[in-house]
Design a protein around this motif. Structure first.
Motif, PDB file in Angstrom:
ATOM      1  N   GLY A  62       0.824  -1.212   0.000  1.00  0.00           N
ATOM      2  CA  GLY A  62       0.000   0.000   0.000  1.00  0.00           C
ATOM      3  C   GLY A  62       0.854   1.256   0.000  1.00  0.00           C
ATOM      4  N   PHE A  63       1.913   1.259   0.786  1.00  0.00           N
ATOM      5  CA  PHE A  63       2.793   2.429   0.817  1.00  0.00           C
ATOM      6  C   PHE A  63       3.591   2.557  -0.478  1.00  0.00           C
ATOM      7  N   GLY A  64       3.858   1.436  -1.140  1.00  0.00           N
ATOM      8  CA  GLY A  64       4.471   1.516  -2.462  1.00  0.00           C
ATOM      9  C   GLY A  64       3.577   2.273  -3.428  1.00  0.00           C
ATOM     10  N   MET A  65       2.275   2.051  -3.341  1.00  0.00           N
ATOM     11  CA  MET A  65       1.331   2.785  -4.182  1.00  0.00           C
ATOM     12  C   MET A  65       1.293   4.261  -3.796  1.00  0.00           C
ATOM     13  N   ILE A  66       1.390   4.533  -2.498  1.00  0.00           N
ATOM     14  CA  ILE A  66       1.454   5.932  -2.057  1.00  0.00           C
ATOM     15  C   ILE A  66       2.631   6.643  -2.722  1.00  0.00           C
ATOM     16  N   LEU A  67       3.790   6.005  -2.754  1.00  0.00           N
ATOM     17  CA  LEU A  67       4.965   6.624  -3.376  1.00  0.00           C
ATOM     18  C   LEU A  67       4.767   6.828  -4.875  1.00  0.00           C
ATOM     19  N   ARG A  68       4.061   5.917  -5.521  1.00  0.00           N
ATOM     20  CA  ARG A  68       3.780   6.109  -6.948  1.00  0.00           C
ATOM     21  C   ARG A  68       2.926   7.354  -7.165  1.00  0.00           C
ATOM     22  N   PHE A  69       1.884   7.513  -6.354  1.00  0.00           N
ATOM     23  CA  PHE A  69       1.033   8.691  -6.502  1.00  0.00           C
ATOM     24  C   PHE A  69       1.817   9.967  -6.232  1.00  0.00           C
ATOM     25  N   ALA A  71       5.007  10.380  -6.700  1.00  0.00           N
ATOM     26  CA  ALA A  71       5.910  10.567  -7.830  1.00  0.00           C
ATOM     27  C   ALA A  71       5.194  11.170  -9.033  1.00  0.00           C
ATOM     28  N   HIS A  72       3.901  10.860  -9.178  1.00  0.00           N
ATOM     29  CA  HIS A  72       3.114  11.421 -10.277  1.00  0.00           C
ATOM     30  C   HIS A  72       2.509  12.775  -9.920  1.00  0.00           C
ATOM     31  N   GLY A  73       2.826  13.290  -8.731  1.00  0.00           N
ATOM     32  CA  GLY A  73       2.292  14.578  -8.310  1.00  0.00           C
ATOM     33  C   GLY A  73       0.812  14.550  -8.018  1.00  0.00           C
ATOM     34  N   MET A  74       0.295  13.375  -7.634  1.00  0.00           N
ATOM     35  CA  MET A  74      -1.135  13.212  -7.388  1.00  0.00           C
ATOM     36  C   MET A  74      -1.403  13.165  -5.879  1.00  0.00           C
ATOM     37  N   PRO A  75      -2.241  14.041  -5.359  1.00  0.00           N
ATOM     38  CA  PRO A  75      -2.514  14.072  -3.913  1.00  0.00           C
ATOM     39  C   PRO A  75      -3.074  12.740  -3.406  1.00  0.00           C
ATOM     40  N   ARG A 142      -6.547  11.583  -4.848  1.00  0.00           N
ATOM     41  CA  ARG A 142      -6.739  10.516  -5.824  1.00  0.00           C
ATOM     42  C   ARG A 142      -6.617   9.116  -5.238  1.00  0.00           C
ATOM     43  N   PHE A 143      -5.954   8.999  -4.081  1.00  0.00           N
ATOM     44  CA  PHE A 143      -5.742   7.666  -3.496  1.00  0.00           C
ATOM     45  C   PHE A 143      -5.736   7.778  -1.982  1.00  0.00           C
ATOM     46  N   VAL A 144      -6.494   6.909  -1.324  1.00  0.00           N
ATOM     47  CA  VAL A 144      -6.533   6.875   0.144  1.00  0.00           C
ATOM     48  C   VAL A 144      -6.188   5.461   0.591  1.00  0.00           C
ATOM     49  N   LEU A 145      -5.161   5.357   1.416  1.00  0.00           N
ATOM     50  CA  LEU A 145      -4.737   4.072   1.987  1.00  0.00           C
ATOM     51  C   LEU A 145      -5.316   3.943   3.386  1.00  0.00           C
ATOM     52  N   LEU A 146      -6.159   2.940   3.585  1.00  0.00           N
ATOM     53  CA  LEU A 146      -6.753   2.667   4.895  1.00  0.00           C
ATOM     54  C   LEU A 146      -5.983   1.493   5.500  1.00  0.00           C
ATOM     55  N   ASP A 147      -4.889   1.822   6.161  1.00  0.00           N
ATOM     56  CA  ASP A 147      -3.947   0.806   6.626  1.00  0.00           C
ATOM     57  C   ASP A 147      -4.475   0.077   7.858  1.00  0.00           C
ATOM     58  N   PRO A 172     -15.769   9.263  -4.875  1.00  0.00           N
ATOM     59  CA  PRO A 172     -15.722   9.860  -6.212  1.00  0.00           C
ATOM     60  C   PRO A 172     -15.270   8.838  -7.257  1.00  0.00           C
ATOM     61  N   ALA A 173     -15.726   9.029  -8.479  1.00  0.00           N
ATOM     62  CA  ALA A 173     -15.547   8.024  -9.525  1.00  0.00           C
ATOM     63  C   ALA A 173     -14.090   7.684  -9.815  1.00  0.00           C
ATOM     64  N   LEU A 174     -13.177   8.649  -9.651  1.00  0.00           N
ATOM     65  CA  LEU A 174     -11.781   8.412 -10.012  1.00  0.00           C
ATOM     66  C   LEU A 174     -10.866   8.226  -8.801  1.00  0.00           C
ATOM     67  N   THR A 175     -11.448   8.126  -7.621  1.00  0.00           N
ATOM     68  CA  THR A 175     -10.651   7.945  -6.405  1.00  0.00           C
ATOM     69  C   THR A 175     -10.391   6.472  -6.144  1.00  0.00           C
TER      70      THR A 175
END
Length: 217
Positions: A62-69, A71-75, A142-147, A172-175
């Motif tokens: 999950g945190f790997g995905m956080i780093l991807r977002f 890196a893409h400048g996505m909140p 754009r992405f929420v991690l519920l750890d 939201p549709a794209l979250t």
């Protein structure tokens, strides 16, 4: 008399040439099939993602995905339901360097056997879920991690139907939302778009080795 090196590569044998031709043909067919599949995959939508299972790597993925977002400048945002009392490397990194892009909310107070106070655990889980809903409702995130939310759901600190209804009706549709933790409930797995189960094969804890910085936290 100076020595010279013969750098000319030997020509492939007829058998090697045939093998190369067969390989190229096989890869060309595979690429054509793959391109055909990808041509029909043009849609995008926010995914419900579940990381579960007894093996390590659920939160780490999950945190790997956080780093991807990031890196893409996505909140993006993190809500920790259990490990909130831990001083983790992920929390240090995100709060110290990426707080402008990623909100980090440590809501839990530790594992249930540490607090030994069910009412307090339920209150912490409810507070975490209220914060999660606030973050998920924000279309800019754009992405929420519920750890480790799956643990709170497993012990019925949160109502699963309430969680699923909110994610179905208000996300939201794209979250994208990722829920981690072992023992994910069947209804959550059924509702998810992507489910990964981490399988335990070996773990150093069974050999007397404790959790270590950089590996576990």
């Amino acid at each position: 008399m100076s020595a010279t090196n013969d750098t000319t590569a030997a020509s492939p044998s007829p058998a090697e040439t045939d093998d190369l031709v067969r390989h190229a043909g096989k890869m060309a067919k595979k690429k054509a099939a793959r391109d055909k599949i990808m041509a029909g995959k043009s849609g995008e939508r926010g995914l419900l993602i579940v990381h579960t299972g007894a093996g390590k790597g659920k939160s780490s993925s999950g945190f790997g995905m956080i780093l991807r977002f990031i890196a893409h400048g996505m909140p993006c945002a993190v809500v920790q339901f259990i490990k909130g009392a831990w001083d983790t490397g992920e929390r240090r990194l995100i709060e110290g360097h990426f707080s402008a892009l990623c909100q980090f909310h440590a809501m839990g107070e530790g594992f249930t056997w540490e607090t030994q106070d069910k009412a307090r655990d339920i209150a912490a889980a409810r507070a975490g879920w209220e914060k999660a809903k606030e973050l998920i409702r924000n279309p800019d995130i754009r992405f929420v991690l519920l750890d480790e939310i799956n643990i709170a759901l497993r012990y019925d600190y949160l109502d699963l139907e309430e969680v699923l209804t909110f994610l179905r009706d208000e996300k939201p549709a794209l979250t994208h939302v990722c829920l981690t933790g072992r023992n994910a409930k069947d209804a959550l797995i059924e509702a998810a778009d992507l489910v990964t189960e981490m399988t335990l094969v070996k773990h150093p804890f069974r050999s007397g080795i404790k959790a270590q910085p950089g590996v576990e936290f």
